[in-house]
Scaffold this active site. Structure first.
Site, PDB file in Angstrom:
ATOM      1  N   HIS A  58      -0.830  42.441 -17.504  1.00 10.16           N
ATOM      2  CA  HIS A  58      -0.412  41.981 -16.180  1.00 10.16           C
ATOM      3  C   HIS A  58       0.102  40.547 -16.249  1.00 10.16           C
ATOM      4  CE1 HIS A  58      -1.083  41.682 -11.657  1.00 10.16           C
ATOM      5  NE2 HIS A  58      -0.957  40.411 -12.011  1.00 10.16           N
ATOM      6  N   GLU A  59      -0.699  39.679 -16.860  1.00  9.82           N
ATOM      7  CA  GLU A  59      -0.297  38.266 -16.945  1.00  9.82           C
ATOM      8  C   GLU A  59       0.884  38.087 -17.906  1.00  9.82           C
ATOM      9  OE1 GLU A  59      -1.397  36.379 -14.794  1.00  9.82           O
ATOM     10  OE2 GLU A  59      -3.163  37.495 -14.141  1.00  9.82           O
ATOM     11  N   HIS A  62       4.103  38.742 -16.057  1.00 11.59           N
ATOM     12  CA  HIS A  62       4.532  37.570 -15.285  1.00 11.59           C
ATOM     13  C   HIS A  62       5.226  36.555 -16.199  1.00 11.59           C
ATOM     14  CE1 HIS A  62       2.758  38.523 -11.452  1.00 11.59           C
ATOM     15  NE2 HIS A  62       1.511  38.510 -11.890  1.00 11.59           N
TER      16      HIS A  62
END
Length: 266
Positions: A58-59, A62
């Site tokens: 997820h990170e 980003h």
């Protein structure tokens, strides 16, 4: 789209992440084969490790999207190595989401990678950076639920099936919570570039409390019921019934004992 250059070492996968992947693989194998004497412990370790993997991805999503949108600083910060210890708030990014899974079986949105937004030009790029994280949870949920909606469960051991169902529950809740248009969450980050300067200034002081506000709402019985009914409807549409979810969560929380019905059908 800006072409970003980083040192090779900035993109090398961290041994920490490799170790988490190894735990996921080994405990997934133990769950599949029934090798573990206590299946609940294997499921607990498998789901927890896989959940941490999804938080890292997820990170990473980003950061990677920000890199190709103009923020070449993310490499030096270690965000491209998938190392959770490099995140801005390791406590918020990893520890709290894991604790929430253990305590309540809900996918808490993780913490943050710090994006230098002034390096990025264009509203669509800013929105895409914010959307990239929860879209990763959507993809992870699709992978976990694939055996169910593809009707490919023949030969899949029940404990592994239950573990996948519970992991899918976490991914779906994380995606939905992250996409809420609440300050501090990714959903608001998607909308923020399109808001007026005045509105953004008015909303900014509330950003640190957005997640707390969401979870305070979830304590309201009527809101909680609507939220989990929606989660259940999504999972049912993907072929995961209430039994799969309940038995998966029960196996995960092995310290609470075994429900007789789940024990019989296993």
């Amino acid at each position: 789209m800006t072409t970003a250059t980083t040192r090779h070492g900035d993109r090398r996968v961290s041994p920490v992440f490799v170790g988490i992947l190894a735990v996921t693989a080994v405990t997934g194998w133990a769950t599949w084969t029934g090798f573990a004497e206590q299946p609940g412990i294997a499921v607990f370790l498998f789901v927890t490790a896989a959940w941490i993997v999804s938080l890292c991805l997820h990170e990473y999503a980003h950061a990677r999207t920000a890199l190709h949108s103009g923020d070449i600083s993310v490499g030096a910060k270690g965000y491209l190595t998938l190392n959770p210890l490099k995140y801005t708030h390791a406590l918020l990014s990893i520890v709290l989401p894991v604790l929430f899974v253990i305590m309540g079986g809900i996918g808490l949105p993780g913490g943050a990678v710090f994006i230098e937004r002034d390096r990025i030009k264009g509203r669509w790029r800013h929105s895409l950076i914010s959307a990239a994280g929860p879209l990763t949870n959507v993809l992870f949920a699709a992978v976990c639920t694939a055996p169910f909606w593809l009707h490919a469960l023949d030969g899949v051991p029940r404990d592994f099936r239950y573990a996948l169902a519970f992991l899918a529950l976490l991914q779906v809740t994380a995606a939905i919570l992250n996409f809420l248009p609440v300050p501090g969450l990714d959903g608001y980050g998607v909308l923020e570039p399109w808001l007026s300067y005045k509105v953004k200034r008015q909303v900014e002081p509330f950003a640190p409390f957005g997640l707390l506000f969401v979870f305070a709402l979830l304590w309201v019985p009527s809101v909680n019921t609507v939220f989990f009914d929606m989660i259940d409807a999504i999972l049912r549409a993907l072929g995961i019934d209430v039994l799969d979810q309940a038995c998966g969560q029960e196996l995960y929380r092995f310290w609470q004992g075994t429900n007789e019905y789940c024990a019989v059908i296993r």
